[in-house]
Design a protein around this motif. Structure first.
Motif, mmCIF file in Angstrom:
data_model
loop_
_atom_site.group_PDB
_atom_site.id
_atom_site.type_symbol
_atom_site.label_atom_id
_atom_site.label_comp_id
_atom_site.label_asym_id
_atom_site.label_seq_id
_atom_site.Cartn_x
_atom_site.Cartn_y
_atom_site.Cartn_z
ATOM 1 N N THR A 33 8.819 -4.941 12.070
ATOM 2 C CA THR A 33 8.284 -3.517 12.095
ATOM 3 C C THR A 33 6.977 -3.648 11.193
ATOM 4 O O THR A 33 6.091 -3.083 11.308
ATOM 5 C CB THR A 33 9.068 -2.641 11.460
ATOM 6 N N ILE A 34 6.961 -4.234 9.668
ATOM 7 C CA ILE A 34 6.194 -4.234 8.715
ATOM 8 C C ILE A 34 4.894 -5.199 9.243
ATOM 9 O O ILE A 34 5.265 -6.526 9.487
ATOM 10 C CB ILE A 34 6.638 -4.472 7.257
ATOM 11 N N PRO A 35 3.651 -5.006 9.193
ATOM 12 C CA PRO A 35 2.825 -5.875 9.472
ATOM 13 C C PRO A 35 2.696 -7.177 8.668
ATOM 14 O O PRO A 35 3.165 -7.030 7.675
ATOM 15 C CB PRO A 35 1.481 -5.138 9.263
ATOM 16 N N ILE A 36 2.018 -8.272 9.144
ATOM 17 C CA ILE A 36 2.268 -9.633 8.557
ATOM 18 C C ILE A 36 0.998 -9.573 7.551
ATOM 19 O O ILE A 36 1.293 -10.333 6.496
ATOM 20 C CB ILE A 36 2.144 -10.691 9.513
ATOM 21 N N ASP A 37 0.001 -8.997 7.566
ATOM 22 C CA ASP A 37 -1.071 -8.829 6.705
ATOM 23 C C ASP A 37 -0.558 -8.676 5.339
ATOM 24 O O ASP A 37 0.126 -7.576 5.019
ATOM 25 C CB ASP A 37 -1.971 -8.085 7.111
ATOM 26 N N ASP A 38 -0.870 -9.613 4.404
ATOM 27 C CA ASP A 38 -0.590 -9.333 2.973
ATOM 28 C C ASP A 38 -1.332 -8.023 2.255
ATOM 29 O O ASP A 38 -0.653 -7.669 1.174
ATOM 30 C CB ASP A 38 -0.462 -10.609 1.949
ATOM 31 N N ARG A 39 -2.202 -7.945 2.816
ATOM 32 C CA ARG A 39 -3.083 -6.699 2.195
ATOM 33 C C ARG A 39 -2.399 -5.082 2.538
ATOM 34 O O ARG A 39 -3.134 -4.462 2.147
ATOM 35 C CB ARG A 39 -4.533 -6.798 2.531
ATOM 36 N N HIS A 40 -1.662 -5.296 3.665
ATOM 37 C CA HIS A 40 -1.021 -3.913 3.928
ATOM 38 C C HIS A 40 -0.003 -3.532 3.035
ATOM 39 O O HIS A 40 0.534 -4.149 2.447
ATOM 40 C CB HIS A 40 -0.485 -4.215 5.438
ATOM 41 N N ARG A 88 2.425 -1.663 3.239
ATOM 42 C CA ARG A 88 3.627 -1.749 3.481
ATOM 43 C C ARG A 88 4.370 -3.354 3.253
ATOM 44 O O ARG A 88 5.462 -3.473 2.979
ATOM 45 C CB ARG A 88 4.160 -1.234 5.035
ATOM 46 N N ARG A 89 3.510 -4.104 3.795
ATOM 47 C CA ARG A 89 3.788 -5.676 3.440
ATOM 48 C C ARG A 89 3.895 -5.643 1.899
ATOM 49 O O ARG A 89 4.821 -6.354 1.443
ATOM 50 C CB ARG A 89 2.924 -6.434 4.124
ATOM 51 N N ARG A 90 3.060 -5.239 1.190
ATOM 52 C CA ARG A 90 2.932 -5.474 -0.222
ATOM 53 C C ARG A 90 4.010 -4.771 -0.940
ATOM 54 O O ARG A 90 4.970 -5.201 -1.846
ATOM 55 C CB ARG A 90 1.819 -5.003 -1.152
ATOM 56 N N GLN A 91 4.445 -3.470 -0.466
ATOM 57 C CA GLN A 91 5.704 -2.918 -1.009
ATOM 58 C C GLN A 91 7.039 -3.432 -0.572
ATOM 59 O O GLN A 91 7.985 -3.663 -1.403
ATOM 60 C CB GLN A 91 5.842 -1.509 -0.533
ATOM 61 N N LEU A 92 7.105 -4.343 0.533
ATOM 62 C CA LEU A 92 8.156 -4.782 1.027
ATOM 63 C C LEU A 92 8.456 -6.243 0.154
ATOM 64 O O LEU A 92 9.550 -6.457 -0.521
ATOM 65 C CB LEU A 92 8.119 -5.347 2.437
ATOM 66 N N GLU A 93 7.235 -6.877 0.010
ATOM 67 C CA GLU A 93 7.353 -8.086 -0.807
ATOM 68 C C GLU A 93 7.840 -7.939 -2.474
ATOM 69 O O GLU A 93 8.491 -8.385 -3.119
ATOM 70 C CB GLU A 93 6.015 -8.684 -0.686
ATOM 71 N N LYS A 94 7.198 -6.728 -2.801
ATOM 72 C CA LYS A 94 7.281 -6.099 -4.121
ATOM 73 C C LYS A 94 9.051 -5.817 -4.394
ATOM 74 O O LYS A 94 9.461 -6.384 -5.305
ATOM 75 C CB LYS A 94 6.699 -4.955 -4.431
ATOM 76 N N LEU A 95 9.398 -5.456 -3.375
ATOM 77 C CA LEU A 95 10.962 -5.001 -3.274
ATOM 78 C C LEU A 95 11.806 -6.110 -3.067
ATOM 79 O O LEU A 95 12.658 -6.378 -3.879
ATOM 80 C CB LEU A 95 11.281 -4.006 -2.314
#
Length: 632
Positions: free
Chosen positions: A95-102, A104-111
């Protein structure tokens, strides 16, 4: 673009294609947005379950602190494993885009980093559990829950954004479709409906033969071209109808002229066929009237001599000189209005030669002069009818003249034959008696012998005088009456008065059955029989029957008198001898008998020559002998 501007059909098709395209794009985008939103709800649910799982881990830690049992430790490990599976599961990853700059992706990686490097090692390591107190772990879990709520917020905002974008797109395409439909309706109304109504009005006017209205359509589309074509068609139809009306008017005038010409020819036919051989008085007025009606002339009629075929001009409607064979020098009908002759001399007219012929017999020619290019087919047909009518009239005139000549010869022949059969024989007999008396006088015969000869001469003279009187009466009846029936009626009236009795006539014979010679013989037989009845029968009634049946003519003369002494051999009186000779001449059968009711009956039956199609009556040997005797 030029095609769209010119073609109404192309514009309508373009509008339909535009509406269909926008509807297709809207459906495609809707389906794409729906596909892109697939899994967002699951991701939100997973994110929400991570938050609930974090609180469950906090609860497990609290239970583990107060009751450090092996079961609570296993429950904690299960919650940690479940949290790890949900955090790294495919639902959030897809569901979350693959782009690291997105975000939602940064928030998921942070989590994930916080869980992987901070919270999870603190929860799994026993040493860490003893080193860190429960309050610190709870704070770490609360911080992670805060990050989870941020992720859930991002997921909700993304889904809401997709829904808003889908609604805006649907509204945009709806507006665009409405605009295209409005443009198409306006175009159809102003460029299709209104022109069609106008063309229908023009069509109704054209159906009522009103070709004056014109189409006012402008442009280069189909209806405008149709309007221009309709205008052109209306103009051409107006021209055609005007030409047809003019042609009909000319045809009507031509028919009226032809009708008047036919009426003139019909009215002149009686004088033409009954005017004798004077064509100037019978045909000339008709020809001049036809010249006025048909605008032709002059007309010249020439006839061929039946003997040497020499052409003789007999009639000319316009002439400077009198015709060579003119019969009436007081008539000036041909010497009028020489103007058509001037047109002929100036080569302003043409000549039409028509033969005056019956069958293969050429009787003459008819010259008709007319103005150049003015002789139509109907006039030619009328002139041909005129030539045929003149040919019939000339032929009938010639046949009448020939018939009159033949009739005159036949009458002379009949008179000569009657004189030969009656008066000539009596005169021949008297001649022989005179010769006999001369020989007696030369021989000094006795007075008694000469008296007997004188008595015979007296009887012969009386008989000759009676025969002459009968012949004069017969020919007078024949010449004054139109046929045998009229002569018989006069004869019946004559003998009714002479005998003072009733004489009946029963006549049933087709007209023109007998030739003149047969009519004379029948009339003489009836007169001779009635004369014998008057002299010898002492009758109070007599009847004459003339019937034709089975190709034979039956003549019966009967009375109610004293009759005959012997049926087989009646007395051969002079009258009966004449009747028998005439019956033999007719090749007939004679029967003389007594009637059962009293009186005598004479019947003659013969076949007329016309029924046998014989043109000439044979001359009998007896008549030849009489002729020889009479002329000797």
């Amino acid at each position: 673009m030029k095609l769209l501007q010119r073609s109404l059909v192309a514009r309508i098709i373009a509008s339909l294609l535009a509406i269909s395209g926008m509807a297709l794009i809207s459906i495609t985008l809707t389906m794409t947005m729906s596909n892109s939103s697939r899994g967002d709800a699951a991701a939100i649910n997973v994110a929400g379950s991570l938050r609930m799982n974090a609180y469950q881990i906090m609860g497990a830690l609290q239970r583990l602190e107060y009751a450090p049992e092996k079961t609570s430790a296993k429950q904690l490990e299960g919650l940690i494993s479940s949290f790890d599976q949900r955090l790294y599961g495919t639902t959030l990853q897809q569901t979350i885009p693959i782009d690291d700059r997105h975000e939602r992706r940064r928030q998921l990686e942070k989590l994930q980093n916080y869980w992987q490097h901070s919270l999870r090692p603190a929860l799994e390591a026993p040493a860490a559990a003893t080193a860190l107190d429960l309050a610190t772990l709870e704070m770490m879990i609360v911080e992670m829950v805060s990050d989870i709520e941020v992720l859930v917020t991002y997921l909700e905002q993304s889904t809401e954004a997709k829904v808003r974008l889908l609604g805006m797109m649907q509204l945009l395409f709806l507006v665009l479709i409405a605009i295209v439909v409005s443009i198409a309706l306006y175009d159809v109304r102003h460029n299709l409906v209104v022109p069609l109504r106008q063309l229908m009005v023009l069509a109704r006017e054209a159906a009522q033969r009103n070709f004056k209205p014109r189409s006012e359509l402008r442009g280069s589309d189909e209806l405008a071209l149709l309007g221009h074509t309709f205008n052109k068609m209306s103009a051409e139809l107006a021209t055609s109808y005007a030409a047809l009306e003019d042609k009909v008017s000319r045809k009507k005038q031509e028919l009226e002229r032809s009708n008047q010409a036919l009426r003139v020819m019909h009215d002149a036919s009686r004088s033409l066929y009954g005017g004798g051989n004077d064509l100037c008085s019978s045909a000339a007025p008709m020809l001049r009237e036809l010249e006025k009606l048909l605008d032709i002339g002059p007309i010249r009629l020439s006839l061929n001599d039946p003997f040497d075929q020499r052409e003789m001009p007999v009639l000319e409607t316009h002439s400077r000189t009198r015709p060579e064979y003119c019969r009436d020098q007081e008539c000036h009908a041909c010497l009028i209005d020489p103007r058509p002759l001037e047109m002929v001399s100036n080569n302003q007219s043409q000549c039409l030669l028509l033969p005056i012929s019956v069958g293969d017999t050429l009787l003459g020619t008819l010259e008709v002069w007319y103005h150049q290019e003015r002789l139509n087919d109907s006039t030619r047909r009328l002139l041909t009818m005129l030539a045929d009518q003149l040919a019939t009239a000339v032929y009938l005139q010639r046949r009448i003249e020939e018939q009159q000549h033949v009739t005159l010869i036949n009458e002379r022949t009949i008179i000569a034959r009657e004189l030969h059969d009656s008066l000539a024989q009596s005169l021949s007999y008297l001649k022989m008696q005179v010769a006999r008396l001369e020989r007696m006088q030369q021989k000094d015969a006795s007075r008694e012998m000469q008296s007997a000869v004188f008595d015979e001469l007296r009887t012969g003279l009386n008989s000759a005088y009676r025969q002459l009187r009968e012949l004069l009466t017969t020919f007078r009846l024949k010449l004054e009456g139109p046929g045998l029936q009229f002569a018989l009626r006069q004869t019946i009236e004559e003998f009714s008065q002479r005998m003072a009795i009733t004489v009946e006539l029963d006549y049933d014979v087709p007209p023109y059955l007998l030739n003149p010679n047969e009519e004379i013989h029948v009339l003489q037989i009836i007169r001779e029989a009635l004369a014998n009845t008057h002299k010898h029968a002492q009758a109070h009634w007599a009847g004459v029957t003339v019937h034709f049946a089975d190709a034979r003519l039956l003549v019966r003369i009967e009375d109610d008198g004293i009759g005959l002494e012997d049926d087989s051999s009646p007395p051969m009186h002079y009258g009966l001898v004449i009747i028998r000779d005439r019956t033999t001449t007719l090749n007939g059968e004679l029967s003389i008998t007594n009637r059962p009711a009293g009186g005598a009956s004479i019947e003659i039956a013969f076949t007329p020559l016309t029924a046998r199609l014989i043109q000439q009556q044979p001359v009998t040997a007896a008549s030849d002998s009489h002729l020889g005797t009479g002329t000797s």
